[in-house]
Design a protein around this motif. Structure first.
Motif, PDB file in Angstrom:
ATOM      1  N   ARG A  94       0.833  -1.208   0.000  1.00 35.46           N
ATOM      2  CA  ARG A  94       0.000   0.000   0.000  1.00 35.46           C
ATOM      3  C   ARG A  94       0.867   1.256   0.000  1.00 35.46           C
ATOM      4  O   ARG A  94       0.586   2.222  -0.707  1.00 35.46           O
ATOM      5  N   LEU A  95       1.928   1.240   0.799  1.00 32.42           N
ATOM      6  CA  LEU A  95       2.859   2.366   0.852  1.00 32.42           C
ATOM      7  C   LEU A  95       4.093   2.135  -0.022  1.00 32.42           C
ATOM      8  O   LEU A  95       4.968   3.003  -0.081  1.00 32.42           O
ATOM      9  N   ASN A  96       4.164   0.959  -0.666  1.00 30.51           N
ATOM     10  CA  ASN A  96       5.320   0.600  -1.490  1.00 30.51           C
ATOM     11  C   ASN A  96       6.602   0.598  -0.657  1.00 30.51           C
ATOM     12  O   ASN A  96       7.660   1.012  -1.120  1.00 30.51           O
ATOM     13  N   GLU A  97       6.508   0.103   0.588  1.00 24.71           N
ATOM     14  CA  GLU A  97       7.648   0.056   1.497  1.00 24.71           C
ATOM     15  C   GLU A  97       7.941  -1.399   1.852  1.00 24.71           C
ATOM     16  O   GLU A  97       7.025  -2.169   2.135  1.00 24.71           O
ATOM     17  N   TYR A  98       9.255  -1.712   1.892  1.00 24.62           N
ATOM     18  CA  TYR A  98       9.640  -3.108   2.073  1.00 24.62           C
ATOM     19  C   TYR A  98      10.908  -3.208   2.922  1.00 24.62           C
ATOM     20  O   TYR A  98      11.742  -2.310   2.956  1.00 24.62           O
TER      21      TYR A  98
ATOM     22  N   TRP B 265      12.101   0.720   3.098  1.00 27.04           N
ATOM     23  CA  TRP B 265      12.484   1.526   1.937  1.00 27.04           C
ATOM     24  C   TRP B 265      11.497   1.310   0.793  1.00 27.04           C
ATOM     25  O   TRP B 265      10.984   0.202   0.600  1.00 27.04           O
ATOM     26  N   THR B 266      11.285   2.378  -0.003  1.00 28.36           N
ATOM     27  CA  THR B 266      10.662   2.181  -1.308  1.00 28.36           C
ATOM     28  C   THR B 266      11.776   1.800  -2.275  1.00 28.36           C
ATOM     29  O   THR B 266      12.935   2.188  -2.079  1.00 28.36           O
ATOM     30  N   PRO B 267      11.492   1.049  -3.328  1.00 27.81           N
ATOM     31  CA  PRO B 267      12.562   0.669  -4.263  1.00 27.81           C
ATOM     32  C   PRO B 267      13.294   1.860  -4.866  1.00 27.81           C
ATOM     33  O   PRO B 267      14.530   1.844  -4.985  1.00 27.81           O
TER      34      PRO B 267
ATOM     35  N   ARG C  41      14.226  -4.925  -6.768  1.00 30.75           N
ATOM     36  CA  ARG C  41      12.886  -5.499  -6.603  1.00 30.75           C
ATOM     37  C   ARG C  41      12.598  -5.628  -5.108  1.00 30.75           C
ATOM     38  O   ARG C  41      13.519  -5.758  -4.310  1.00 30.75           O
ATOM     39  N   PRO C  42      11.329  -5.594  -4.707  1.00 32.92           N
ATOM     40  CA  PRO C  42      11.023  -5.734  -3.277  1.00 32.92           C
ATOM     41  C   PRO C  42      11.675  -6.950  -2.641  1.00 32.92           C
ATOM     42  O   PRO C  42      12.156  -6.877  -1.505  1.00 32.92           O
ATOM     43  N   ALA C  43      11.717  -8.057  -3.379  1.00 36.28           N
ATOM     44  CA  ALA C  43      12.309  -9.274  -2.814  1.00 36.28           C
ATOM     45  C   ALA C  43      13.811  -9.142  -2.597  1.00 36.28           C
ATOM     46  O   ALA C  43      14.406  -9.917  -1.844  1.00 36.28           O
TER      47      ALA C  43
ATOM     48  N   PRO D 296      18.466  -6.732   4.390  1.00 39.97           N
ATOM     49  CA  PRO D 296      19.014  -5.903   5.474  1.00 39.97           C
ATOM     50  C   PRO D 296      20.368  -5.301   5.124  1.00 39.97           C
ATOM     51  O   PRO D 296      20.668  -4.183   5.535  1.00 39.97           O
ATOM     52  N   GLU D 297      21.188  -6.048   4.371  1.00 40.40           N
ATOM     53  CA  GLU D 297      22.506  -5.526   4.004  1.00 40.40           C
ATOM     54  C   GLU D 297      22.389  -4.234   3.206  1.00 40.40           C
ATOM     55  O   GLU D 297      23.161  -3.285   3.415  1.00 40.40           O
ATOM     56  N   LEU D 298      21.430  -4.185   2.282  1.00 39.03           N
ATOM     57  CA  LEU D 298      21.200  -2.957   1.516  1.00 39.03           C
ATOM     58  C   LEU D 298      20.480  -1.913   2.364  1.00 39.03           C
ATOM     59  O   LEU D 298      20.861  -0.743   2.394  1.00 39.03           O
ATOM     60  N   SER D 299      19.426  -2.327   3.043  1.00 33.58           N
ATOM     61  CA  SER D 299      18.538  -1.389   3.736  1.00 33.58           C
ATOM     62  C   SER D 299      19.234  -0.633   4.855  1.00 33.58           C
ATOM     63  O   SER D 299      19.088   0.588   4.982  1.00 33.58           O
TER      64      SER D 299
END
Length: 487
Positions: A386-390, A395-397, A414-416, A420-423
């Motif tokens: 809904r918020l495009n957050e993952y 984060w949004t993509p 991509r959301p998948a 955590p390493e990136l985020s």
């Protein structure tokens, strides 16, 4: 210098800067209710037809290049006293020169700006224009509606076009940034002269100083700069233009390729635990406590750390930090984070790294952990379409695309793939870069950073602290920040 009251329909408010031929004023467009920059030819040059023509030609050249990476010209006219002027977009965040006054830029920021400037120069070259005067004062910074920044090239006062490149040229440019061929009569500067200017700009951003006659590699002055970046910049600064990158596009592509292959994070310093935020209940004393703790660390032989260029928000380098890096990254002794709380051990290394990516008031591993707890309860699989957050940091993509390692040169994940390493790494990068712009805002620096993460620089500035809509979020962050901070 007397302040003109108006230029056509534009009110003139104050002087922004002046040079040998013209002055730039902050103006206001009443019809559009927007600030503008107004460049007016100096009075003592107004009677010189050749100078007037050069001035008007600059406006035409800027207008002819369809790129948001150049200052945009909106209007042109003549004052009542006969002096020509033109109206441009206003750079509300000043110049690169002003930003560099504090020292070298964080590595990711420097490389991002270098690529943006190179792409702007590429747009000039596509129109047959050679700038010839690339320097920090001619790179302007403007805020965008989403709280980001736009880089814009300005001042084509000594630019040359294809139809004039073969004619006699006089020495022109700025010392430290102009190519060797620009210092001689009829040196016939071409696009490779701008490549040299790009190299000099990048060198200055990485090291805090323009390249001089003795030119150590950037990594010799700033250990966080990879040797691969050294090679790209050194080729741009070749005295023999035949050995430089052939074009601004080649220089930008070389930077992009290199950045994609290196980890642009700095080395984690080994800071004493006394320098962390020990008591969240005494926020009004935190700066004084931090200063005393740093002094005590020096007096007692504690680990010494240095900021790259000494500015808050810059990546950290330390003389012996490489040796301590592996031991301190996991925070086994709890010097950065409490060990008796619910912080997942597999994320402690990432949290510590993000919270120490730069020296910034309010930033700490405990703040990163508190924000992750509030955002997702440390859930790496969080999905909110809904918020495009993952992911663990919500984060949004497209948001993560810019702040992930390697920067916006990467594709949006991509959301998948939002791991955590990136985020978590991106959270540290975001706060270090955007957080510098709210360091003078009143209130708790840590909670202001948390509010920034959920809103924007503009909203935090406007609210002079955490915006009202974000206060429930920052109250939760505050609770966990107290719980996670070492005692």
């Amino acid at each position: 210098m007397e302040t003109p009251r108006a230029a056509g329909r534009y009110r003139i408010d104050r002087l922004l800067g002046s040079g040998g031929f013209a002055a730039v004023w902050l103006g206001h467009d009443a019809e559009l209710d927007a600030p503008v920059a107004i460049k007016i030819l100096a009075e003592h040059w107004a009677q010189r037809e050749d100078v007037r023509e050069r001035f008007v030609q600059e406006a035409r050249l800027l207008r002819s290049v369809d790129s948001h990476r150049l200052v945009e010209v909106f209007d042109i006219g003549v004052l009542d006293n006969g002096r020509p002027y033109f109206v441009m977009s206003y750079a509300d965040r000043g110049t690169l020169e002003e930003r560099l006054a504090a020292g070298p830029m964080p590595l990711n920021d420097a490389l991002s700006v270098a690529r943006e400037v190179a792409r702007g120069v590429e747009a000039l070259h596509a129109r047959g224009i050679v700038h010839r005067d690339l320097k920090p004062s001619n790179v302007l910074i403007r805020s965008t509606t989403d709280g980001d920044e736009r880089i814009m090239i300005s001042d084509l006062g000594i630019a040359r076009t294809d139809d004039r490149l073969s004619s006699l040229t006089l020495p022109a440019g700025s010392p430290g940034y102009m190519a060797p061929e620009q210092t001689t009569i009829d040196g016939a500067p071409d696009r490779r002269s701008d490549v040299y200017g790009l190299g000099a700009l990048t060198y200055h951003m990485l090291t805090g100083e323009p390249p001089g006659e003795r030119r150590p590699m950037p990594s010799e002055l700033q250990p966080t700069v990879p040797h691969s970046i050294d090679a790209v910049v050194a080729r741009a600064l070749e005295p023999d233009r035949e050995r430089r990158w052939p074009s601004a596009a080649d220089f930008a592509q070389a930077l992009s390729r290199t950045v994609g292959k290196v980890d642009t994070d700095p080395i984690l310093p080994s800071r004493p635990a006394a320098q962390t935020r020990r008591n969240r209940r005494r926020r009004h004393l935190v700066l004084a406590v931090g200063a005393v703790a740093a002094a005590l660390a020096l007096l007692t032989g504690g680990a010494v750390f240095a900021l790259a260029g000494g500015e808050e928000g810059a990546p950290v380098a330390a003389g012996d930090a490489r040796k301590q890096h592996g031991a301190s990254m996991g925070d086994p002794d709890g010097r950065w984070l409490r060990t008796d709380q619910d912080i997942p051990p597999q994320y402690r290394r990432l949290i510590v790294r993000a919270g120490t990516w730069c020296e910034l008031k309010g930033l700490s591993p405990a703040l990163i952990a508190a924000m992750l707890k509030t955002e997702s309860d440390f859930d790496p699989e969080l999905s909110d379409p809904r918020l495009n957050e993952y992911g663990i940091a919500r984060w949004t993509p497209t948001g993560l695309m810019r702040w992930q390692p390697g920067g916006a040169g990467n594709a949006a994940p991509r959301p998948a793939d939002i791991t955590p390493e990136l985020s978590i790494a991106a959270m540290g990068r975001f706060l270090c870069t955007q957080g510098r712009q709210i360091q003078n805002v009143p209130g708790d620096p840590a909670l202001n950073l948390a509010g920034l993460y959920r809103t924007s620089v503009g909203k935090v500035r406007q609210a002079q602290g955490v915006p009202p809509g974000s206060r429930p979020y920052t109250r939760k962050v505050d609770h966990f920040l107290d719980a996670y901070s070492p005692r």
